[in-house]
Motif scaffolding. Structure first.
Motif, PDB file in Angstrom:
ATOM      1  N   ALA A  99      -3.702  16.368 -16.836  1.00 49.94           N
ATOM      2  CA  ALA A  99      -3.033  15.037 -17.173  1.00 49.94           C
ATOM      3  C   ALA A  99      -2.881  14.486 -15.675  1.00 49.94           C
ATOM      4  O   ALA A  99      -2.806  14.711 -14.634  1.00 49.94           O
ATOM      5  N   ARG A 100      -3.329  13.130 -16.024  1.00 51.54           N
ATOM      6  CA  ARG A 100      -3.147  12.072 -14.859  1.00 51.54           C
ATOM      7  C   ARG A 100      -1.998  10.943 -15.480  1.00 51.54           C
ATOM      8  O   ARG A 100      -2.302  10.283 -16.433  1.00 51.54           O
ATOM      9  N   MET A 101      -0.925  10.864 -14.834  1.00 52.19           N
ATOM     10  CA  MET A 101       0.346  10.262 -15.084  1.00 52.19           C
ATOM     11  C   MET A 101       0.606   9.471 -13.959  1.00 52.19           C
ATOM     12  O   MET A 101       0.272   9.514 -12.726  1.00 52.19           O
ATOM     13  N   GLU A 126       1.317  12.823  -5.977  1.00 54.53           N
ATOM     14  CA  GLU A 126       0.459  14.017  -5.331  1.00 54.53           C
ATOM     15  C   GLU A 126      -0.806  14.115  -6.173  1.00 54.53           C
ATOM     16  O   GLU A 126      -0.977  13.579  -7.395  1.00 54.53           O
ATOM     17  N   HIS A 127      -1.882  14.560  -5.570  1.00 59.20           N
ATOM     18  CA  HIS A 127      -3.014  14.758  -5.873  1.00 59.20           C
ATOM     19  C   HIS A 127      -3.694  16.438  -5.626  1.00 59.20           C
ATOM     20  O   HIS A 127      -4.632  16.287  -4.813  1.00 59.20           O
ATOM     21  N   PRO A 128      -2.994  17.175  -6.130  1.00 58.67           N
ATOM     22  CA  PRO A 128      -3.337  18.630  -5.813  1.00 58.67           C
ATOM     23  C   PRO A 128      -4.975  19.010  -5.823  1.00 58.67           C
ATOM     24  O   PRO A 128      -5.492  19.624  -4.792  1.00 58.67           O
ATOM     25  N   ASN A 158       1.449   8.107  -0.102  1.00 55.13           N
ATOM     26  CA  ASN A 158       0.164   7.982  -0.848  1.00 55.13           C
ATOM     27  C   ASN A 158       0.067   9.403  -1.552  1.00 55.13           C
ATOM     28  O   ASN A 158       0.398  10.541  -0.757  1.00 55.13           O
ATOM     29  N   ASN A 159      -0.185   9.597  -2.587  1.00 50.51           N
ATOM     30  CA  ASN A 159      -0.498  10.936  -3.348  1.00 50.51           C
ATOM     31  C   ASN A 159      -1.350  11.717  -2.813  1.00 50.51           C
ATOM     32  O   ASN A 159      -1.277  12.974  -2.433  1.00 50.51           O
ATOM     33  N   VAL A 160      -2.776  11.223  -2.164  1.00 53.59           N
ATOM     34  CA  VAL A 160      -3.687  11.861  -1.639  1.00 53.59           C
ATOM     35  C   VAL A 160      -2.985  12.543  -0.011  1.00 53.59           C
ATOM     36  O   VAL A 160      -3.293  13.741  -0.029  1.00 53.59           O
ATOM     37  N   THR A 224      -9.407   8.760   5.025  1.00 57.66           N
ATOM     38  CA  THR A 224      -8.684   7.562   4.581  1.00 57.66           C
ATOM     39  C   THR A 224      -8.561   7.269   3.050  1.00 57.66           C
ATOM     40  O   THR A 224      -9.473   8.285   2.637  1.00 57.66           O
ATOM     41  N   ASP A 225      -7.873   6.523   2.439  1.00 61.95           N
ATOM     42  CA  ASP A 225      -7.777   6.482   1.128  1.00 61.95           C
ATOM     43  C   ASP A 225      -7.606   5.001   0.889  1.00 61.95           C
ATOM     44  O   ASP A 225      -7.225   4.003   1.981  1.00 61.95           O
ATOM     45  N   THR A 226      -7.686   4.598  -0.360  1.00 61.43           N
ATOM     46  CA  THR A 226      -7.666   3.012  -0.738  1.00 61.43           C
ATOM     47  C   THR A 226      -6.147   2.724  -0.260  1.00 61.43           C
ATOM     48  O   THR A 226      -5.130   3.419  -0.431  1.00 61.43           O
ATOM     49  N   TRP A 227      -5.883   1.175  -0.114  1.00 62.59           N
ATOM     50  CA  TRP A 227      -5.013   0.728   0.144  1.00 62.59           C
ATOM     51  C   TRP A 227      -4.153   0.117  -0.989  1.00 62.59           C
ATOM     52  O   TRP A 227      -2.858  -0.453  -1.161  1.00 62.59           O
ATOM     53  N   MET A 228      -4.986   0.198  -2.044  1.00 59.16           N
ATOM     54  CA  MET A 228      -4.534  -0.323  -3.461  1.00 59.16           C
ATOM     55  C   MET A 228      -4.641   0.544  -4.520  1.00 59.16           C
ATOM     56  O   MET A 228      -5.529   0.651  -5.430  1.00 59.16           O
ATOM     57  N   SER A 229      -3.794   1.687  -4.436  1.00 59.39           N
ATOM     58  CA  SER A 229      -3.722   2.774  -5.323  1.00 59.39           C
ATOM     59  C   SER A 229      -3.712   2.188  -6.700  1.00 59.39           C
ATOM     60  O   SER A 229      -3.107   1.032  -6.749  1.00 59.39           O
ATOM     61  N   TYR A 230      -3.999   2.775  -7.738  1.00 58.92           N
ATOM     62  CA  TYR A 230      -4.217   2.443  -9.168  1.00 58.92           C
ATOM     63  C   TYR A 230      -2.610   2.003  -9.548  1.00 58.92           C
ATOM     64  O   TYR A 230      -2.412   0.829 -10.510  1.00 58.92           O
ATOM     65  N   HIS A 231      -1.616   2.519  -9.041  1.00 58.11           N
ATOM     66  CA  HIS A 231      -0.205   2.032  -9.455  1.00 58.11           C
ATOM     67  C   HIS A 231       0.545   0.852  -8.714  1.00 58.11           C
ATOM     68  O   HIS A 231       1.493   0.281  -8.905  1.00 58.11           O
ATOM     69  N   HIS A 265     -13.022  10.418   2.410  1.00 59.74           N
ATOM     70  CA  HIS A 265     -12.372   9.637   1.457  1.00 59.74           C
ATOM     71  C   HIS A 265     -12.401  10.283   0.192  1.00 59.74           C
ATOM     72  O   HIS A 265     -13.479  10.351  -0.445  1.00 59.74           O
ATOM     73  N   CYS A 266     -11.263  10.034  -0.575  1.00 59.62           N
ATOM     74  CA  CYS A 266     -11.395  10.749  -1.999  1.00 59.62           C
ATOM     75  C   CYS A 266     -12.046   9.748  -3.161  1.00 59.62           C
ATOM     76  O   CYS A 266     -12.278  10.184  -4.313  1.00 59.62           O
ATOM     77  N   LEU A 267     -12.359   8.672  -2.782  1.00 54.40           N
ATOM     78  CA  LEU A 267     -13.140   7.536  -3.595  1.00 54.40           C
ATOM     79  C   LEU A 267     -11.925   7.382  -4.661  1.00 54.40           C
ATOM     80  O   LEU A 267     -11.291   8.350  -5.137  1.00 54.40           O
TER      81      LEU A 267
HETATM   82  N1  NVA Z   1      -4.175   6.768  -3.876  1.00 57.38           N
HETATM   83  C1  NVA Z   1      -5.284   6.739  -5.050  1.00 57.38           C
HETATM   84  C2  NVA Z   1      -6.232   7.887  -5.310  1.00 57.38           C
HETATM   85  C3  NVA Z   1      -7.080   7.710  -6.359  1.00 57.38           C
HETATM   86  C4  NVA Z   1      -7.921   8.888  -6.509  1.00 57.38           C
HETATM   87  C5  NVA Z   1      -4.547   6.201  -6.097  1.00 57.38           C
HETATM   88  O1  NVA Z   1      -3.573   6.734  -6.482  1.00 57.38           O
HETATM   89  O2  NVA Z   1      -5.318   5.495  -6.660  1.00 57.38           O
END
Ligand code: NVA
Ligand code: CP
Length: 312
Positions: A99-101, A126-128, A158-160, A224-231, A265-267
């Motif tokens: 699940a992705r929630m 988190e993003h295990p 950040n989850n990552v 690094t990871d995006t500054w603009m996560s999905y949420h 980067h997780c992309l």
């Molecule tokens: N921090 C990012 C990771 C995307 C895989 C996000 O939550 O959008």
């Protein structure tokens, strides 16, 4: 057994899953029927490329099947059914749930009520699966993980980042987070405390600094990871851009790291935001190896949690 948070997995579990992924990557044909007859329900409340396509491919390549379930089109998503009833019902049909929630509490509730293994494919917290795949990528490039220096720069809350803190501290790595001094951009104190206690046990270390240069000094890995996560809502984007701009990974910043440092980067990535195009498209970048390794590590996770019939 679930994979909801790496805090519940031991160092031996992590080492075992990486070793299994190495074997699966070398001999994928041995696993062609490993999950024959198994079905994975894939619940999505947010967008995805990697997580959706890699889990679906993993199930197909191991003889199983997956069902993509968009929460927006479900009784749960429209408020007509509870998470508990969704979990109990789905458990009568499938052998596992990924699940992705948005909310961590929802993921935990899913795990409590499901009678089949639950895999966290990302929450806001988190993003295990990402962190486990990243350990595989780092091990491939650098050999042993113990003592390696990983610098994460950018948004720390950040989850990552959280899952990397758990993963690196369990594996005896030295992780430094470089992020703004504003607590809204830092890893949650609870995650830092967990990581510090894991690091004490493993011989690793955890540090937070408020500038990018000292974070990456002599690092083996710059992440690094995006500054603009999905949420993150659209209206926050401009403010975040200004807060995080000093933490952009540029070629000049990469030169502060070890000469053999890799860039991760997780992309999905936004060129010109968290890193320049030169860095992510340059010779130190391993971002597509990371993306590929999601497939191999997820196969290892599925084999461990859903059970396997492996041919020799
Ligand atoms: N921090 C990012 C990771 C995307 C895989 C996000 O939550 O959008
Ligand atoms: N890294 C990652 O989880 O990517 P997706 O959002 O495309 O699944």
């Amino acid at each position: 057994m679930n994979l909801i948070s790496l805090i519940d997995w031991t160092r031996e579990n992590l080492e075992g899953i990486i070793a299994s992924a190495v074997h699966i990557k070398q001999h994928p044909e041995h696993y062609n029927h490993a999950l024959a007859g198994s079905i994975l329900l894939m619940i999505f409340e947010k967008p995805s490329l990697r997580t959706r396509v890699s889990f679906e491919s993993a199930m197909l390549q191991m003889g199983g099947h997956s069902i993509y379930y968009d929460l927006g089109m479900s009784p749960l998503g429209s408020g007509k059914e509870t998470i508990a009833d969704t979990a109990r019902t789905a458990s009568r049909y499938v052998q596992g749930i990924m699940a992705r929630m948005f909310r961590r509490a929802d993921m935990e509730e899913l795990g409590r009520y499901a009678r089949v293994p639950v895999i966290n494919g990302l929450t806001d917290h988190e993003h295990p699966c990402q962190a486990l795949g990243d350990l595989l990528t780092i091990q491939e490039r650098k050999g042993a993980l113990q003592g390696l220096r990983l610098a994460y720069v950018g948004e720390g809350n950040n989850n990552v980042t959280h899952s990397l803190l758990h993963a690196c501290s369990k594996m005896g790595m030295q992780m430094t987070v470089g992020c703004p001094a504003d607590p809204a951009y830092q890893p949650l104190p609870e995650v830092l405390a967990q990581a510090e206690s894991f690091a004490q046990e493993s011989g690793g270390s955890i540090a937070i600094v408020y500038d990018a240069q000292s974070a990456v000094a002599n690092a083996d890995v710059v992440y690094t990871d995006t500054w603009m996560s999905y949420h993150i809502p659209e209206e926050e984007h401009e403010k975040r851009f200004h807060m995080l701009e000093p933490f952009r990974v540029t070629e000049a910043l990469m030169q502060q790291a070890s000469p053999n440092a890799i860039f991760m980067h997780c992309l999905p990535a936004q060129r010109g935001n968290e890193q320049t195009a030169e860095v992510i498209d340059g010779s130190q970048s391993v971002v597509f190896d990371q993306a590929e390794n999601r497939l191999h590590i997820e196969k290892a996770i599925l084999v461990k949690l859903l059970g396997a019939k492996i041919s020799q």
